[in-house]
Design a protein around this motif. Structure first.
Motif, PDB file in Angstrom:
ATOM      1  N   GLN A  73    -100.818  17.356  -8.043  1.00 42.49           N
ATOM      2  CA  GLN A  73     -99.762  18.586  -8.469  1.00 42.49           C
ATOM      3  C   GLN A  73     -99.623  19.338  -7.335  1.00 42.49           C
ATOM      4  OE1 GLN A  73    -102.656  19.984 -11.682  1.00 42.49           O
ATOM      5  NE2 GLN A  73    -101.529  19.008 -13.262  1.00 42.49           N
ATOM      6  N   GLU A  74    -100.659  19.534  -6.420  1.00 40.03           N
ATOM      7  CA  GLU A  74    -100.350  20.404  -5.215  1.00 40.03           C
ATOM      8  C   GLU A  74     -99.252  19.773  -4.228  1.00 40.03           C
ATOM      9  OE1 GLU A  74    -101.628  23.282  -3.862  1.00 40.03           O
ATOM     10  OE2 GLU A  74    -102.076  23.699  -5.919  1.00 40.03           O
ATOM     11  N   TYR A 133    -110.228  14.482 -11.916  1.00 38.75           N
ATOM     12  CA  TYR A 133    -109.686  15.729 -11.990  1.00 38.75           C
ATOM     13  C   TYR A 133    -109.218  16.261 -10.733  1.00 38.75           C
ATOM     14  CZ  TYR A 133    -109.384  20.746 -12.875  1.00 38.75           C
ATOM     15  OH  TYR A 133    -108.581  21.972 -12.722  1.00 38.75           O
ATOM     16  N   GLU A 134    -109.980  15.953  -9.443  1.00 40.47           N
ATOM     17  CA  GLU A 134    -109.420  16.169  -8.214  1.00 40.47           C
ATOM     18  C   GLU A 134    -108.158  15.584  -7.659  1.00 40.47           C
ATOM     19  OE1 GLU A 134    -112.648  15.389  -5.439  1.00 40.47           O
ATOM     20  OE2 GLU A 134    -114.021  16.769  -6.467  1.00 40.47           O
ATOM     21  N   GLU A 172    -105.219  17.079  -9.360  1.00 41.32           N
ATOM     22  CA  GLU A 172    -104.927  18.398  -8.975  1.00 41.32           C
ATOM     23  C   GLU A 172    -104.410  18.156  -7.405  1.00 41.32           C
ATOM     24  OE1 GLU A 172    -108.491  20.657  -8.368  1.00 41.32           O
ATOM     25  OE2 GLU A 172    -107.974  22.233  -9.982  1.00 41.32           O
TER      26      GLU A 172
END
Length: 164
Positions: A95-96, A88-89, A92
């Motif tokens: 995505q960032e 998940y990290e 994310e």
């Protein structure tokens, strides 16, 4: 056209679209002696439009790099997918990273994508964009620094001082 696009399929698409546009707009050609130049200009514009669209629609990931273009030390921590939390990290973070790339100017974004995703040399990018290699290198360095600073803030990575 493949030399200009570095992608055979894109070159075929550009060629087809350029001739289709030329055919549809042949009535706009005032000087028949400049047909070749006119079609070539159409092809360059189509190529630029298609590359821009390809860049904007790209869903690939981009490597995490430092100011020198080298992989960050903390990339290993991000690639531990043994836990759902790490996966998940990672998602994310990517995505960032994409968000930060989208925040760059179109020119900076194009340079970063052509250089690091398409893996073109600065010489090849220079030929495609008609921008000097030295200018491309400086713009890429600045764009990478922008991304890196935002990414470091997002990841909570602090600068290491030699006095610590």
């Amino acid at each position: 056209m493949k030399i200009i696009t570095q992608d055979e399929e894109l070159a075929k698409d550009v060629t087809q679209e350029a001739f289709l546009k030329a055919y549809k707009n042949i009535s706009n050609l005032k000087n028949k002696n400049k047909f070749g130049q006119w079609v070539f200009t159409i092809a360059l514009n189509v190529k630029n439009d298609m590359l821009r669209e390809k860049i904007n629609n790209r869903n690939n990931t981009i490597s995490l790099f430092d100011k020198d273009g080298k992989m960050q030390d903390y990339i290993i921590e991000l690639t531990d997918f043994n836990t759902p939390e790490k996966s998940y990290e990672y998602i994310e973070t990517i995505q960032e990273l994409r968000k930060y790339i989208k925040e760059l100017s179109i020119e900076e974004r194009e340079i970063i994508i052509l250089r690091y995703l398409d893996k073109l040399t600065y010489e090849q990018i220079s030929e495609q964009t008609n921008v000097k290699e030295s200018t491309l290198r400086v713009k890429a360095l600045r764009a990478k620094a922008k991304i890196l600073n935002k990414l470091k803030g997002y990841l909570g990575v602090k600068e290491h001082n030699s006095n610590d």
